[in-house]
Design an enzyme around this catalytic site. Sequence first.
Site, PDB file in Angstrom:
ATOM      1  N   ARG A 196      53.371   3.637  20.943  1.00  0.00           N
ATOM      2  CA  ARG A 196      51.990   3.366  20.549  1.00  0.00           C
ATOM      3  C   ARG A 196      51.046   4.009  21.575  1.00  0.00           C
ATOM      4  O   ARG A 196      51.384   4.097  22.767  1.00  0.00           O
ATOM      5  CB  ARG A 196      51.811   1.839  20.567  1.00  0.00           C
ATOM      6  CG  ARG A 196      50.470   1.321  20.151  1.00  0.00           C
ATOM      7  CD  ARG A 196      50.344   1.288  18.665  1.00  0.00           C
ATOM      8  NE  ARG A 196      49.191   0.481  18.245  1.00  0.00           N
ATOM      9  CZ  ARG A 196      48.538   0.686  17.124  1.00  0.00           C
ATOM     10  NH1 ARG A 196      48.921   1.629  16.285  1.00  0.00           N
ATOM     11  NH2 ARG A 196      47.522  -0.084  16.795  1.00  0.00           N
ATOM     12  N   THR A 247      48.883   5.345   7.416  1.00  0.00           N
ATOM     13  CA  THR A 247      49.957   5.345   8.374  1.00  0.00           C
ATOM     14  C   THR A 247      51.076   5.868   7.509  1.00  0.00           C
ATOM     15  O   THR A 247      50.887   6.066   6.314  1.00  0.00           O
ATOM     16  CB  THR A 247      50.174   3.883   8.830  1.00  0.00           C
ATOM     17  OG1 THR A 247      49.053   3.501   9.602  1.00  0.00           O
ATOM     18  CG2 THR A 247      51.438   3.660   9.607  1.00  0.00           C
ATOM     19  N   THR A 284      51.391   6.741  13.101  1.00  0.00           N
ATOM     20  CA  THR A 284      50.060   6.748  12.496  1.00  0.00           C
ATOM     21  C   THR A 284      49.014   7.449  13.348  1.00  0.00           C
ATOM     22  O   THR A 284      49.196   7.630  14.562  1.00  0.00           O
ATOM     23  CB  THR A 284      49.609   5.285  12.263  1.00  0.00           C
ATOM     24  OG1 THR A 284      48.412   5.281  11.504  1.00  0.00           O
ATOM     25  CG2 THR A 284      49.362   4.556  13.589  1.00  0.00           C
ATOM     26  N   ASN A 327      46.061   5.977  12.737  1.00  0.00           N
ATOM     27  CA  ASN A 327      45.209   4.864  12.352  1.00  0.00           C
ATOM     28  C   ASN A 327      44.520   5.175  11.029  1.00  0.00           C
ATOM     29  O   ASN A 327      45.147   5.054   9.994  1.00  0.00           O
ATOM     30  CB  ASN A 327      44.207   4.491  13.439  1.00  0.00           C
ATOM     31  CG  ASN A 327      43.658   3.095  13.213  1.00  0.00           C
ATOM     32  OD1 ASN A 327      44.176   2.369  12.362  1.00  0.00           O
ATOM     33  ND2 ASN A 327      42.634   2.695  13.937  1.00  0.00           N
ATOM     34  N   ASP A 338      41.745  -0.177  17.000  1.00  0.00           N
ATOM     35  CA  ASP A 338      42.650  -1.310  16.805  1.00  0.00           C
ATOM     36  C   ASP A 338      42.524  -2.358  17.916  1.00  0.00           C
ATOM     37  O   ASP A 338      43.106  -3.444  17.823  1.00  0.00           O
ATOM     38  CB  ASP A 338      44.111  -0.843  16.718  1.00  0.00           C
ATOM     39  CG  ASP A 338      44.496  -0.476  15.290  1.00  0.00           C
ATOM     40  OD1 ASP A 338      43.651  -0.671  14.388  1.00  0.00           O
ATOM     41  OD2 ASP A 338      45.620  -0.011  15.080  1.00  0.00           O
ATOM     42  N   GLY A 373      49.802   0.694   5.601  1.00  0.00           N
ATOM     43  CA  GLY A 373      48.925  -0.208   4.861  1.00  0.00           C
ATOM     44  C   GLY A 373      48.040  -1.075   5.734  1.00  0.00           C
ATOM     45  O   GLY A 373      47.536  -2.101   5.267  1.00  0.00           O
ATOM     46  N   GLY A 374      47.849  -0.706   6.981  1.00  0.00           N
ATOM     47  CA  GLY A 374      46.968  -1.495   7.842  1.00  0.00           C
ATOM     48  C   GLY A 374      47.445  -2.935   7.896  1.00  0.00           C
ATOM     49  O   GLY A 374      48.640  -3.216   8.058  1.00  0.00           O
ATOM     50  N   SER A 409      49.018  -3.763  16.637  1.00  0.00           N
ATOM     51  CA  SER A 409      49.335  -3.003  15.423  1.00  0.00           C
ATOM     52  C   SER A 409      50.026  -3.921  14.438  1.00  0.00           C
ATOM     53  O   SER A 409      50.553  -4.967  14.797  1.00  0.00           O
ATOM     54  CB  SER A 409      50.272  -1.849  15.774  1.00  0.00           C
ATOM     55  OG  SER A 409      50.868  -1.322  14.610  1.00  0.00           O
TER      56      SER A 409
END
Lengths: 586, 591
Positions: A114, A391, A409, A411, A433, A483-484, A462
């Site tokens: 990340r 993503t 991703t 984002n 985020d 899909g967030g 995340s």
Amino acid sequence: MADRVLSMLVSALLTLALNATATAAGTQDLQPIIRYESPYHPVVGTRGMVVSQKALASQVGAEILAQGGNAVDAAVAVGFALAVVLPRAGNLGGGGFMLVHLAETGETVALDFRERAPAGATRTMFLDADGNIDQDRYRFSHRAAGVPGSVAGLLLALSRYGTLPRGVVLAPAITLAEKGFELDYDIASAMAARRELLSRTPASRALFFHPDGTMLRAGERWQQPDLAQTLRRIAAAGRDGFYKGTVARLIAEDMAANDGLITEADLAAYEVATRPVTRGRYLGYDVHTMPPPSSGGVHLVQMLNILSHFPLADMGPRTAARYHTLAEAMKLAYADRSVHLGDPDYYAVPERWLTSNRYAAALAQRIDPQRATPAADIAPGTPPAPDSEDTTHYSVMDAQGNAVATTYTLNFSFGNGVVVPGAGFLLNNEMADFSAKPGEPDPFGLIGGTANAVEPGKRPLSAMTPTILLRDGRPVLVTGSPGGSRIITTVLQHILNVAAHGMNPAEANHAPRIHHQWQPDLLYHEPGLSPETRAKLEAFGHTLQLRTSMGSVQAIAWDGERFYGTADPRRPGALAVPVMHAGGTP
Amino acid sequence: MIERRPLRPWPFTAFAVLLFMTACTGRAPETPPPAGEQPATTAIVQYDKIHHPQLAQRGIVVSQNARASQIGQAILARGGNATDAAIATAFALAVTLPRAGNLGGSGFYLGYERSRGSITALDFRSAAPAAFDPESFRDADGIIDRARFRFGPISAGVPGTVAGLHEAWQRHGQLPWAELVAPAEQLAREGIPVSADLAFALNAANGLLRQYPSSTAAYLNDGQPYRLGERLQQPALAEALRLIGAEGSATLYGGTLGQRLVAAVQRDGGVLQLSDLTRYRVRERDTLSTRYRDHEVFSMPPVSGGGATLLQMLNILSHFELGTLPRGGAEHLHLLAEVMKQGAASRRSGLGDPDFAELQLQERLSPGAAQRWSRLIRRDRARAVSKVQPLLPPLPESRDTTHLSVVDSDGNAVALTYTLGYSFGSGYVAGDTGILLDNQMLNFYYDEPTHANAFAPGKRMMSTMSPTIVLDPQGQLFLVTGTPGGSRIVNAVLQILVNAIDYGLDIASATQAPRIHQNWQAAPSGDAPWQPPALQVERTLSRDVRKALEALGHRVETTQTIGSTQSIMVRGGHLEGAADTRRPDARAAGY
């Protein structure tokens, strides 16, 4: 009659080995894979499977497997290929998570690549003079970019678990970037939807537009020479080809010129974290999933634990009773998510408590089978903000039973829209985020607590949830989704459809999905819920809202002999590519 | 060998319906979901639904096998028209989908020619061999024992497929004939990788295929069923295709191939004669059409019972404002089920080969009849099946047929459905010709001599295959569709049309919606008392809806999936293809 004989024969022939044994919760045996009872069928392979959101990238992975590479080799090749063919989410300038299950040792490890906040980041960096969030800076500026982790993550996976040389796994991506590929409607539409964002900088305009100012269109061949060059530098020098030298300098210079924060020192200091997976159990399956800073794994396990107290199979997969039960469990989990999660290196996440059976049992008690609990009765909260989707997840398995689930991703779709000049790739806007103003909703409508406040070096919270289900120590389902905030509920439903409802992995993927994230107090649903189901849900007290489709699950099931791939139909262009024992893919 | 009739695209029956039909309700599409906060400026691909059609700009082929679709697409890209592509796809399916694709079976071709605005229906249905004698199968009880001609060479009709494809090419083809056959020949010769679905189908038919040495040689791998990933080569079939490519259909209908085929059939106990082949004619039929909510729906006339039944059901439905009922709910499905009962009941009676029997098509498709039937439907209660019409014995109907749809860059379209009867038809490969024969002789009535579909030598047996083409209210090509599924064919096509026209769905969503099937009579099972047929639903139908249907008096039963539609919709200047996921390997291939 011929059909009946057919189906009987086949049920005898192809009984899937991942049969769930009946439990108190009332599960049923999984159906054999190819039967005409189901409208949906997985792709079947004998030597492995690659499923990603773009056919070209899946084919790259399958070719690596066919050449003798293992699942990690293929996954790394797919990761680099998606950076070329799926520019809105595949990336070099973003970050993500990879779950690797190793057949030989039986262990599953989580690689956390990340993005991290640059050293110059501060808790108030997105607030204006009045103390309000500056939305454009928060989302679409150079400042919105965290220090990218994808290249480090993919290369670490390759060096630790792969078998092929770096040059071999990067070669297909280099070729795709250099020679180009034909844009499909899906990518062209996604570009057109972000036209304004992608025309903000000269480098972005050069990448996504013709010289005459028109945008690239479906059917055109798209070449990315700068990206090819960057990939070549990575092939030659490994992570130093990205985090030091020319590419690092290009990033840092562009940052310095545009009020960004990332420096060459930030890049050189980037480290991948190796974390123990979050574990759970559901209907006899072992669940291995992503630990913090993903909130996904913890809440996935929490929801599975709550739901194990309800007879979902008896309710039936497409019924109001079942959707209601899911929605209630989702609310409880998302209320916890708003308070408790963040980067474990900076905040003591109560992971053990959140994933405990005892806590789940207490939460299950709060669910009324006939009545929706108002979100406000669960915990106090505030209203929403819009949602993003972009993503991407891909899954790989090889003939040895190694499995890789990767979600990574930028984002937002196309990240912050900034293409690094001369380097040809987009940067993320992952800083969005973090909670820009702890206690207020982030761009996904989720309320981040202080656990997720900006701090230098920290990783933002995340929802990405790459997950592997095992039975008797063997991976039987590899899954995940973009899909967030809806990632967790999407993965949850894919797992429930397979494990509780006995669907084959493809049918499980096609079934309509719902989502409830506690705040706002709305039950989102896809088209496909029957009118009767919707009416009953409303009678239970839910406020329904039809939304865009949810997630894009790319998954593989394995019965120890055959691989069953399913690409999500929701995003056109996804494909499951099998590897066959005869060599070559049909 | 081809019998030509003057082209009459607007037959009287359809014309009458067109003139007198009452005004219909307009289309009532569903409320679109709120777009994301970043609405696409080009609305071609939006993530507002689960399923998406395959998009194409110039041409598209949709069939039940990906390889066959690609072959058709390549023909389009080389400058072939829709007919050329349909022919090449059909030949390829004979190789890649041997359970239904065929040279030794029969089918129907519906072609739309945009420049003339006309639709041609070619009937290349199997016919009864002249020497077939049903009396020889009469058992001690005086009943004709169908089991004795269910499989094997005796069960085969005179094949029509090769003649049909050749006739279509002579009328509408553009590329050289040999070029259309060559890709299939190459596939047969070089072999195809056995997919999971093909392995499954071959496995299921293993017992049947191993009864005949020629079939064993063709479809078993050294006596064992083919497994996933193995290569299936069909050298005998390749040779047949080579002859057909070089000599046209003449090689089968009297030439080298036909002589070899007849010799093999006669040696193995069949009754097919060379004269059956030389006498076989493709028939051009007057297309049936009706106007449904301002759309013009064209479908296959008898000897298909499907098209007439489809149009009859549409005529009844046009008396209801279907689009206002919540889609996929009990009210919507109840109405369809009631209409299906009427359609299925009528399909059994009065339809057959128009060259042998007087058919009451005009009355069946009249506005008056539709109105009468519509009044029998109650919105609040299911009608008892036994009250719908007097009973007639059922005919066995196989689900293993296959359909393909093509649209080319000039806007021409072809809908083609063809079949071997059962899966792998008779199970009998005619000697060294590599050609599987059908088992269509089962599809006549034998104990009702006055029935329109009663057996007679040279006659064509009734079929339900319903290739269908729809023009939109402006007269432009809107939809090309069709499906296998035996008696389910008409109801599957009906649901595609309703989803597309009444509910305004895109073709992928229209294809994926859970289907129902209401038959009008269940097959008798031994001495068990007759049971009215249940309302069959796919397992994807919500249990909540099922309960609501039961409350309306339906007996609901979950069955195998219904149909395998391969469809193309023309929308917003794009071609949108949808291959049905109900059978693996189906694919839309466009460019």
